[in-house]
Design a protein around this motif. Sequence first.
Motif, mmCIF file in Angstrom:
data_model
loop_
_atom_site.group_PDB
_atom_site.id
_atom_site.type_symbol
_atom_site.label_atom_id
_atom_site.label_comp_id
_atom_site.label_asym_id
_atom_site.label_seq_id
_atom_site.Cartn_x
_atom_site.Cartn_y
_atom_site.Cartn_z
ATOM 1 N N GLU A 1 3.358 1.754 -1.912
ATOM 2 C CA GLU A 1 3.785 2.136 -3.255
ATOM 3 C C GLU A 1 2.734 3.036 -3.860
ATOM 4 O OE1 GLU A 1 4.098 -1.493 -5.295
ATOM 5 O OE2 GLU A 1 5.520 -2.370 -3.888
ATOM 6 N N GLY A 2 3.070 3.599 -4.951
ATOM 7 C CA GLY A 2 2.043 4.339 -5.654
ATOM 8 C C GLY A 2 1.698 5.664 -5.010
ATOM 9 N N ARG A 3 0.645 6.257 -5.482
ATOM 10 C CA ARG A 3 0.399 7.638 -5.108
ATOM 11 C C ARG A 3 0.010 7.788 -3.654
ATOM 12 N NH1 ARG A 3 -5.246 10.214 -6.782
ATOM 13 N NH2 ARG A 3 -6.635 8.544 -6.143
ATOM 14 N N LEU A 4 -0.565 6.775 -3.042
ATOM 15 C CA LEU A 4 -0.952 6.897 -1.641
ATOM 16 C C LEU A 4 0.283 7.002 -0.756
ATOM 17 C CD1 LEU A 4 -3.330 7.052 0.159
ATOM 18 C CD2 LEU A 4 -3.393 4.590 0.312
ATOM 19 N N ILE B 1 0.827 -1.206 0.000
ATOM 20 C CA ILE B 1 0.000 0.000 0.000
ATOM 21 C C ILE B 1 0.861 1.256 0.000
ATOM 22 C CG2 ILE B 1 -0.290 0.592 2.444
ATOM 23 C CD1 ILE B 1 -3.240 0.587 1.993
ATOM 24 N N ARG C 1 3.241 8.007 -1.605
ATOM 25 C CA ARG C 1 3.884 9.296 -1.832
ATOM 26 C C ARG C 1 3.124 10.394 -1.108
ATOM 27 N NH1 ARG C 1 4.630 7.294 -7.194
ATOM 28 N NH2 ARG C 1 2.616 8.146 -7.802
ATOM 29 N N ALA C 2 1.816 10.307 -1.169
ATOM 30 C CA ALA C 2 1.003 11.329 -0.500
ATOM 31 C C ALA C 2 1.267 11.311 1.006
ATOM 32 C CB ALA C 2 -0.477 11.094 -0.792
#
Lengths: 453, 300, 348
Positions: A246-249, A244, A251-252
């Motif tokens: 990884e990806g935009r979450l 979870i 980074r956010a």
Amino acid sequence: MATSTAPRTSAPSPSRRSLSHYRWPIGYVVVIVGLFLLYHFILPNLVTQVSGPVTAWLPVATLNECLMWAIMALGLNVVVGYAGLLDLGYVAFWALGGYTAGWLMAAPFNWTWDFHLFGAVAKTYPGTHITFWLVILIAGVLCAILGLIIGAPTLRLRGDYLALVTLGFGEVITQFFRNSNDIAGRNLAGGDGGISIIDPIGTGPFGATGLVPPGLSNGAQDNVYKILVLGLLVGACLFISLRIREGRLGRAWLAIREDELAASMMGVPLVRTKLLAYAVGAFFGGIGGVANAAGITGAVSPSGFDFGKSVLVLLMVVLGGMGNVWGVTVGAFLLAWLNSNGLKQIGVQLDSWFGTTLTATLPRYNYIILGLLLVLMMLYRREGLIPEKRTKALMNTPSRTEMESMGAESLEAAAETAAVEKADAKTDAGIAASAAAVSPVLDESTPKREDRS
Amino acid sequence: MSESLADATQIGGTPNSSDGPPPVTPVAPGGNADPVTSNVLYADHITIRFGGLVAVNDVSFAIPPKSVISLIGPNGAGKTTFFNVLTGLYEASEGTVYLNGKDVTPIKPHKRAAMGMARTFQNIRLFGLMTAEENVMVAMHPHLKSGVLSTIFRTPGQRREEREARDTARELLEYVGIGKAEGELARNLSYGDQRRLEIARAMALRPKILLLDEPTAGMNPQESQQFNDFVYRVRDERDMSVLLIEHDMSVIMKISERITVLDRGNLIAEGTPDDIRNNQTVIEAYLGKTGTREGKRNKS
Amino acid sequence: MATLVVGGTKRKAKVRLGPVVERALGFVVLGLVAIWLIANIVSDPNRFLGSALVGLQNGLLYALVALGYTMVYGIIELINFAHGDLFMLSTIVAAGLMVSVMGVGQLGVGTILPLIVALIVCMAFGGFINVSAEFLAYRRLRSAPKLAPLMTAVGLSFIFRGIAQQDYVNGSAQKNWAVVWGGPVVEGVFVYKLLMVIVVTVPLLLAMTYIVSKTKVGKAMRAVAQDQDGARLMGINVNGTISFVFALGGALAGAAGVLYFLVQTQTYYDTGTQLGLIAFTAAVLGGIGNLTGAVVGGLAIGIIQSINEGGAYGLGSNWSQSVVFLILIVLMVFKPEGIFGRPTTEKV
């Protein structure tokens, strides 16, 4: 400005990972399977001098407890370690999970229906008996919903207020369950007594083959199988936690931890993103709660949920290494062991060496030792035992949003306000008049189009 | 004074003496265009009060598409406060802000960002612990669609989206001139590179308007010139408007199509660089009323 | 050719619905509370009187503890989680001192001297512990992210609770002490109890107000609270001032502990957490950082809680914590600056 030979510090895309990247997950599987084999096959065949100390220092029941705590710690890790939200009331989700197990896997008080769905007990038993595996999902979802309800109004608060509010929620939910035997005249959850005789973990198809008991009770023999069950659950939590991020979450979350204001200006919806972390953490808490109720204690009652437990889970996350799932797992194992069996064993050992009477007294110092540990960690090693890459840096300098409540944006704006304070109304009027003369485009006195409203 | 008046009301454009932006034609009131829909950003009678203080007093402000506008003023003028209202950080006490024709006054900053308003910060606010590439990818948040479940299971759709996002990020880094730094932690970059990264990150929002807060602070003349060229490229190639807060007069005069001047919360002048250059009120605002000897220095 | 289109439109300035709705809601809430109070008075005035007196008694205690919270928060923006547990420890010290050492049993005029001794000892104890905590732990974390001192405070809270749970200190269960009150009783309230609380609390509160507003060190406190660096540049001893505030806060907790013990005649390791939450709510209600607010908030919460428990229309003591907590949540979400605080410009 030689940046052309900079090494890549971001993670390579999934297709290019080498085997060494998987060393922790592989290690984990090896440990779990190894422990199972150890307790199931090896130890019963060893001579007591060897197997005795092993079972004294790490009895299977304690091992299972450690695994269950690991689930909780991984859940809180998403909230505290990934999103940076200090949650002091995590025990609320644990409680809800446990009570979900109580409602769906037992025959509580005065409910009179019978409902079986792959339950682990015979069809003749009254009450609701849904299989453990379905209940953990239901509990997870219920807790996630509770998390959304709690989080929606509160996640916009700043760190210390949020901590206190979550603490309050933890206390209130516990109070709710304590009063639950008389809410508007109905018995919802057994009050102080709670719900007991919760179904054991059903083994489904494995049980049918006869190799494994159909339901894992709290007997010594069955407990060994729980190593695999709980190990599987922890593994699932590890998997979800790692993916979870990884990806935009992910980074956010990291952006929010570093500089909430800038993140918001770059399109990251703060409350929604924090809510997601909170809901995922709550989901894990629900799973852990059911695992605890069905697999470890066999019952659920309000006395098992208190502020101390919330802090214990927090300490596991902090000690292990906030944001690093492996660190957190290790931290959970360590502290759960210490709390449940370790202190006692250390006492026994010290007694046999020094003739003291610490066996009885050392465990009672657990809260003091844990509190001391938390303080020392904060003073000397905030990033934890096995830190996550960026936590050390994040924990050593306050985030931009903390240092200046809005940075130059507000400092400068404050300076501007101060300048206005010293302004002179007459001069301002003069300035406004000359502005009108210069720029008739903006002059109020020239004829205007009609208003469009 | 009368010269600048004539300049300001002249219909048909004023040729700019430097090799700068194309001429600008103000449309006199009474024309058919609605300021709300024909401007990318339109601030209508904005007043900002803090308690009893008026920090910004009834300022109206328009930014047409594909334009470069500057906002200047002496210290304490209210520029930053006004900027903060445009981006949604502060609430205006009165007035409305329109973005692309929509009323965004009640809308929160992150949504305005998603709607096409991007900004950089006066004191660089990068995510220091993330790489340059990751910094840019953060700003793609509103345009990415993958949810929690597709992230956990790495669905083909999610993987493709991530790949494309990485490609876009790299392309933006190249565009601003720091393509080689993609894997570098943002805090390890040089100051100039960090400024560029901030712009690349802002551009990742696919904005219609780019708000730059003192972008050339700390730049040498050569870098300032590069920056000027960059702004034109952005406006022409990427169909964006640019709003600058700046103190560097050389940059402002060269690059702006129009300039708005604030002083102590009031809008004291608005016009082309030539208008502003000769504007007595502006000169006085910057220098006080101590004579125009220093005023001559103000001409860049 | 770029065209600039600007026209002054006479669009009306939008009325910001936010503040108007908020104010309306606030009045509605106040109205409901007033109606609830009146309903209680009307239906059973005697019970109401009794509850109000208990509320006053508890409220003053909450005010003392809330004051400690608010002073520390005001100066270094730290919620001292361990404050409630420090108060709890002080109840135990008071109990041990007054009963075991000084042999207090029946409370009467002769117990005034032990009371004074206990107050002095416990205030010193509280102040000492608080200052030590600041010196050893919080001071080093002043430049760290807020998470660090918060968790340290939680850790300290744990240590205090752990100490209290030891059998040789207080044990894991509630401990009742053989202290008996005498004298007149009005609607179930011991008059002397109430008197004692008032007589001790009011001078302390006045003393705090005096220190903060009229003394040099009070001025230093206010300066440091506003701007630490600026105060330092002015030559103010920032570290010393902060230590002083912690000492005051700790002393207040100590005094509250003595009073609480005498009022409840029991000690329990969990009291700190529960009361801490209540006191913090009171501080927030009054406006965190504001001293008058802490007192007003404490009284308000005390009365609301006691009428909830004892009045004709209340949910009962089972739900007191939830009621108080609900108040906290509503405050935090809608009006975090409380009654006397100034609205902050922080936005998400």
